[in-house]
Design a protein around this motif. Structure first.
Motif, PDB file in Angstrom:
ATOM      1  N   SER A 257       0.820  -1.208   0.000  1.00 35.85           N
ATOM      2  CA  SER A 257       0.000   0.000   0.000  1.00 35.85           C
ATOM      3  C   SER A 257       0.858   1.264   0.000  1.00 35.85           C
ATOM      4  N   ALA A 258       1.972   1.233   0.708  1.00 34.88           N
ATOM      5  CA  ALA A 258       2.867   2.393   0.752  1.00 34.88           C
ATOM      6  C   ALA A 258       3.557   2.623  -0.588  1.00 34.88           C
ATOM      7  N   LEU A 259       3.790   1.554  -1.315  1.00 34.77           N
ATOM      8  CA  LEU A 259       4.450   1.668  -2.617  1.00 34.77           C
ATOM      9  C   LEU A 259       3.470   1.996  -3.740  1.00 34.77           C
ATOM     10  N   LEU A 260       2.260   1.463  -3.622  1.00 35.96           N
ATOM     11  CA  LEU A 260       1.260   1.591  -4.689  1.00 35.96           C
ATOM     12  C   LEU A 260       0.023   2.306  -4.147  1.00 35.96           C
ATOM     13  N   PRO A 261      -0.130   3.580  -4.454  1.00 34.56           N
ATOM     14  CA  PRO A 261      -1.205   4.372  -3.850  1.00 34.56           C
ATOM     15  C   PRO A 261      -2.623   3.863  -4.159  1.00 34.56           C
ATOM     16  N   PHE A 262      -2.790   3.038  -5.169  1.00 33.66           N
ATOM     17  CA  PHE A 262      -4.126   2.542  -5.491  1.00 33.66           C
ATOM     18  C   PHE A 262      -4.539   1.351  -4.623  1.00 33.66           C
ATOM     19  N   LEU A 263      -3.688   0.939  -3.678  1.00 33.98           N
ATOM     20  CA  LEU A 263      -4.030  -0.098  -2.697  1.00 33.98           C
ATOM     21  C   LEU A 263      -4.225   0.572  -1.340  1.00 33.98           C
ATOM     22  N   PRO A 264      -5.435   1.002  -1.027  1.00 35.62           N
ATOM     23  CA  PRO A 264      -5.637   1.754   0.219  1.00 35.62           C
ATOM     24  C   PRO A 264      -5.569   0.872   1.468  1.00 35.62           C
ATOM     25  N   MET A 265      -4.711   1.236   2.370  1.00 34.77           N
ATOM     26  CA  MET A 265      -4.560   0.508   3.631  1.00 34.77           C
ATOM     27  C   MET A 265      -5.835   0.589   4.455  1.00 34.77           C
TER      28      MET A 265
ATOM     29  N   PHE B 160      13.634  10.696   9.670  1.00 40.40           N
ATOM     30  CA  PHE B 160      12.561  10.245   8.777  1.00 40.40           C
ATOM     31  C   PHE B 160      11.910   8.943   9.255  1.00 40.40           C
ATOM     32  N   ILE B 161      12.706   7.930   9.542  1.00 38.94           N
ATOM     33  CA  ILE B 161      12.161   6.604   9.863  1.00 38.94           C
ATOM     34  C   ILE B 161      11.285   6.612  11.121  1.00 38.94           C
TER      35      ILE B 161
ATOM     36  N   THR C   9       6.262   2.239   6.789  1.00 35.91           N
ATOM     37  CA  THR C   9       7.576   2.877   6.898  1.00 35.91           C
ATOM     38  C   THR C   9       8.549   2.270   5.892  1.00 35.91           C
ATOM     39  N   VAL C  10       8.547   0.956   5.777  1.00 37.32           N
ATOM     40  CA  VAL C  10       9.416   0.289   4.790  1.00 37.32           C
ATOM     41  C   VAL C  10       9.100   0.803   3.387  1.00 37.32           C
ATOM     42  N   GLY C  11       7.823   0.867   3.049  1.00 34.11           N
ATOM     43  CA  GLY C  11       7.434   1.348   1.719  1.00 34.11           C
ATOM     44  C   GLY C  11       7.826   2.791   1.469  1.00 34.11           C
ATOM     45  N   LYS C  12       7.678   3.637   2.462  1.00 29.65           N
ATOM     46  CA  LYS C  12       8.026   5.055   2.285  1.00 29.65           C
ATOM     47  C   LYS C  12       9.536   5.264   2.234  1.00 29.65           C
ATOM     48  N   ILE C  13      10.295   4.370   2.866  1.00 26.39           N
ATOM     49  CA  ILE C  13      11.752   4.445   2.736  1.00 26.39           C
ATOM     50  C   ILE C  13      12.145   4.237   1.274  1.00 26.39           C
ATOM     51  N   VAL C  14      11.434   3.361   0.584  1.00 25.01           N
ATOM     52  CA  VAL C  14      11.713   3.138  -0.842  1.00 25.01           C
ATOM     53  C   VAL C  14      11.488   4.426  -1.619  1.00 25.01           C
ATOM     54  N   TRP C  15      10.351   5.106  -1.392  1.00 22.67           N
ATOM     55  CA  TRP C  15      10.086   6.375  -2.083  1.00 22.67           C
ATOM     56  C   TRP C  15      11.136   7.429  -1.731  1.00 22.67           C
ATOM     57  N   TYR C  16      11.512   7.492  -0.467  1.00 21.77           N
ATOM     58  CA  TYR C  16      12.546   8.414  -0.005  1.00 21.77           C
ATOM     59  C   TYR C  16      13.850   8.169  -0.784  1.00 21.77           C
TER      60      TYR C  16
ATOM     61  N   GLY D 257      -2.342  12.427   7.015  1.00 20.66           N
ATOM     62  CA  GLY D 257      -2.416  12.230   5.572  1.00 20.66           C
ATOM     63  C   GLY D 257      -2.437  13.511   4.764  1.00 20.66           C
ATOM     64  N   ILE D 258      -2.282  14.647   5.433  1.00 16.84           N
ATOM     65  CA  ILE D 258      -2.243  15.925   4.727  1.00 16.84           C
ATOM     66  C   ILE D 258      -0.994  16.664   5.165  1.00 16.84           C
ATOM     67  N   PRO D 259      -0.090  16.983   4.293  1.00 20.02           N
ATOM     68  CA  PRO D 259      -0.038  16.628   2.878  1.00 20.02           C
ATOM     69  C   PRO D 259       0.195  15.127   2.707  1.00 20.02           C
ATOM     70  N   PRO D 260      -0.041  14.619   1.491  1.00 18.35           N
ATOM     71  CA  PRO D 260       0.115  13.178   1.270  1.00 18.35           C
ATOM     72  C   PRO D 260       1.525  12.691   1.624  1.00 18.35           C
ATOM     73  N   LEU D 261       1.577  11.588   2.363  1.00 21.62           N
ATOM     74  CA  LEU D 261       2.871  11.081   2.824  1.00 21.62           C
ATOM     75  C   LEU D 261       3.757  10.639   1.667  1.00 21.62           C
ATOM     76  N   LEU D 262       3.185  10.092   0.618  1.00 26.16           N
ATOM     77  CA  LEU D 262       4.012   9.667  -0.517  1.00 26.16           C
ATOM     78  C   LEU D 262       4.793  10.856  -1.069  1.00 26.16           C
ATOM     79  N   ALA D 263       4.098  11.972  -1.262  1.00 30.71           N
ATOM     80  CA  ALA D 263       4.770  13.167  -1.778  1.00 30.71           C
ATOM     81  C   ALA D 263       5.801  13.680  -0.787  1.00 30.71           C
ATOM     82  N   MET D 264       5.469  13.652   0.498  1.00 28.49           N
ATOM     83  CA  MET D 264       6.393  14.168   1.505  1.00 28.49           C
ATOM     84  C   MET D 264       7.604  13.251   1.684  1.00 28.49           C
ATOM     85  N   ALA D 265       7.423  11.951   1.468  1.00 25.32           N
ATOM     86  CA  ALA D 265       8.574  11.039   1.513  1.00 25.32           C
ATOM     87  C   ALA D 265       9.543  11.375   0.386  1.00 25.32           C
ATOM     88  N   ALA D 266       8.990  11.686  -0.787  1.00 25.41           N
ATOM     89  CA  ALA D 266       9.847  12.078  -1.910  1.00 25.41           C
ATOM     90  C   ALA D 266      10.541  13.411  -1.626  1.00 25.41           C
ATOM     91  N   VAL D 267       9.816  14.365  -1.071  1.00 20.88           N
ATOM     92  CA  VAL D 267      10.426  15.655  -0.725  1.00 20.88           C
ATOM     93  C   VAL D 267      11.532  15.447   0.308  1.00 20.88           C
TER      94      VAL D 267
END
Length: 153
Positions: free
Chosen positions: A14-22, A129-130, A51-58, A108-118
């Motif tokens: 779910s953390a890697l693929l946003p279309f799989l909502p946790m 971060f972790i 956290t593992v998934g967002k580390i990948v985006w980071y 969830g605001i701002p989206p964590l996926l975007a913030m992990a990338a930032v």
């Protein structure tokens, strides 16, 4: 133990693929198990997986920031303006950056996926971060599991 491991695994996906909502997973999994301790345990498993998934985006953002593709994306006015705005807000302000990541992880605001990338682009220290993502996501998911447990049982 199987539900805990499947929760951890689904949370990574779910953390890697946003279309799989946790949250949808939590509704189903939370309905099968009862109890406060179980809900909190599953929330922690989900937080760890997220956290593992967002580390990948980071890491993708951190390592790919100098690639030709990334530079091309960052040259687009809308993306460049957003990126520069976040850099201005977060660069050199570790407590502010950690607070933004925590709010993104827990609310969830701002989206964590975007913030992990930032965070990756800004090279936020991993030791900040972790735990920030883990605690924020664990709180969010534990409260959701507890809510489902309360509503059903």
């Amino acid at each position: 133990m199987i539900l805990w491991l499947s929760t951890f695994a689904f949370s990574i996906a779910s953390a890697l693929l946003p279309f799989l909502p946790m949250e949808a997973y939590i509704l189903g999994a939370g309905a099968t198990e009862a109890g406060t301790a179980t809900a909190i345990s599953l929330g922690i498993a989900a937080g760890a997986g997220a956290t593992v998934g967002k580390i990948v985006w980071y890491e993708v953002a951190r390592r790919g920031s100098t690639s030709k593709w990334a530079q091309k994306q960052l040259s687009k006015p809308k993306i460049k303006n957003g990126y520069e705005r976040w850099v201005e807000r977060m660069q050199g302000r570790p407590w502010y950056a950690a607070a933004v990541i925590f709010v993104a992880a827990s609310v969830g605001i701002p989206p964590l996926l975007a913030m992990a990338a930032v965070a990756g682009l800004l090279k936020m220290p991993m030791w900040v971060f972790i735990p920030t993502v883990f605690v924020g996501r664990s709180i969010r998911f534990s409260l959701l599991f507890l809510g489902v447990d309360f509503a059903i049982h």
